[in-house]
Design a protein around this motif. Structure first.
Motif, PDB file in Angstrom:
ATOM      1  N   ALA A   1      43.508  41.352  38.788  1.00 28.16           N
ATOM      2  CA  ALA A   1      42.577  41.821  38.530  1.00 28.16           C
ATOM      3  C   ALA A   1      41.496  41.317  39.121  1.00 28.16           C
ATOM      4  O   ALA A   1      41.395  40.383  38.873  1.00 28.16           O
ATOM      5  CB  ALA A   1      42.984  42.806  36.421  1.00 28.16           C
ATOM      6  N   VAL A   2      40.220  42.093  38.437  1.00 25.71           N
ATOM      7  CA  VAL A   2      39.121  41.315  38.200  1.00 25.71           C
ATOM      8  C   VAL A   2      38.376  40.607  36.624  1.00 25.71           C
ATOM      9  O   VAL A   2      39.036  41.093  35.913  1.00 25.71           O
ATOM     10  CB  VAL A   2      37.790  42.237  38.698  1.00 25.71           C
ATOM     11  CG1 VAL A   2      36.432  41.462  38.425  1.00 25.71           C
ATOM     12  CG2 VAL A   2      37.803  42.711  40.080  1.00 25.71           C
ATOM     13  N   TYR A   3      38.459  39.393  37.096  1.00 25.06           N
ATOM     14  CA  TYR A   3      38.148  38.610  35.536  1.00 25.06           C
ATOM     15  C   TYR A   3      37.222  38.570  35.107  1.00 25.06           C
ATOM     16  O   TYR A   3      36.628  37.761  36.222  1.00 25.06           O
ATOM     17  CB  TYR A   3      39.211  36.994  35.794  1.00 25.06           C
ATOM     18  CG  TYR A   3      40.663  36.970  35.594  1.00 25.06           C
ATOM     19  CD1 TYR A   3      41.178  37.160  34.263  1.00 25.06           C
ATOM     20  CD2 TYR A   3      41.576  37.795  36.377  1.00 25.06           C
ATOM     21  CE1 TYR A   3      42.428  37.560  34.295  1.00 25.06           C
ATOM     22  CE2 TYR A   3      42.615  38.722  36.134  1.00 25.06           C
ATOM     23  CZ  TYR A   3      43.471  38.132  35.369  1.00 25.06           C
ATOM     24  OH  TYR A   3      44.782  38.572  34.758  1.00 25.06           O
ATOM     25  N   TYR A   4      36.572  38.519  33.958  1.00 24.14           N
ATOM     26  CA  TYR A   4      34.860  38.475  33.738  1.00 24.14           C
ATOM     27  C   TYR A   4      34.980  37.648  32.724  1.00 24.14           C
ATOM     28  O   TYR A   4      35.784  37.712  31.686  1.00 24.14           O
ATOM     29  CB  TYR A   4      34.795  39.333  33.049  1.00 24.14           C
ATOM     30  CG  TYR A   4      34.480  41.066  34.325  1.00 24.14           C
ATOM     31  CD1 TYR A   4      33.535  41.466  34.966  1.00 24.14           C
ATOM     32  CD2 TYR A   4      35.613  41.608  34.535  1.00 24.14           C
ATOM     33  CE1 TYR A   4      33.664  42.371  36.239  1.00 24.14           C
ATOM     34  CE2 TYR A   4      35.670  42.426  35.513  1.00 24.14           C
ATOM     35  CZ  TYR A   4      34.238  42.701  35.984  1.00 24.14           C
ATOM     36  OH  TYR A   4      34.503  43.940  37.433  1.00 24.14           O
ATOM     37  N   CYS A   5      34.017  36.798  32.785  1.00 25.72           N
ATOM     38  CA  CYS A   5      33.172  36.102  31.728  1.00 25.72           C
ATOM     39  C   CYS A   5      32.643  36.987  30.611  1.00 25.72           C
ATOM     40  O   CYS A   5      31.840  37.435  30.917  1.00 25.72           O
ATOM     41  CB  CYS A   5      32.579  34.209  31.858  1.00 25.72           C
ATOM     42  SG  CYS A   5      31.932  33.572  30.817  1.00 25.72           S
ATOM     43  N   ALA A   6      32.750  36.216  29.262  1.00 32.21           N
ATOM     44  CA  ALA A   6      31.726  37.293  28.391  1.00 32.21           C
ATOM     45  C   ALA A   6      31.365  36.373  27.733  1.00 32.21           C
ATOM     46  O   ALA A   6      31.987  35.355  26.931  1.00 32.21           O
ATOM     47  CB  ALA A   6      32.443  38.404  28.077  1.00 32.21           C
TER      48      ALA A   6
END
Length: 122
Positions: free
Chosen positions: A92-97
């Motif tokens: 997957a694409v992993y996102y920081c939030a």
């Protein structure tokens, strides 16, 4: 305002490990609950782990619990995601939030990173 940049993604074989980094600038992350999301192609973005502000603790999605570990170093302004025993389904694409709220979900994200690709081969 806080800017978030992910790094550490890449290609790994099933069973391997990666460590993701979320480096913040502009503001200290100490005032934010922070989280990692992921999104596979054609799927909805999924909250996989969060670390709450003010020492509020962490939690994990069932799909990653026991394999992934979230941590933060507020002095260095970095959040981490240690990923072990990786599976092809982790691709997957992993996102920081980040959010100023105490609890974070997809509808309470104030700031997003651009994402980093993780690909796990069989």
């Amino acid at each position: 305002q806080v800017q978030l940049v992910e790094s550490g993604g890449g290609l790994v074989q099933a069973g391997g490990s990666l460590r993701l980094f979320c480096t913040a600038s502009g503001r200290s992350i100490g005032s934010y609950t922070m989280a990692w999301f992921r999104q596979s192609s054609g799927k909805e973005r999924e909250l996989i782990s969060q670390t709450r502000r003010d020492g509020g603790g962490t939690n994990y999605a069932d799909s990653v619990k026991g394999r992934f570990t979230i941590s933060r170093d507020d002095a260095k302004n970095i959040m981490y995601l240690q990923m072990n025993s990786l599976k092809p389904d982790d691709t997957a694409v992993y996102y920081c939030a980040a959010t100023v709220s105490y609890n974070l979900d997809l509808n309470r994200v104030d700031f997003w990173g651009q994402g980093t690709q993780v690909t796990v081969s069989s």
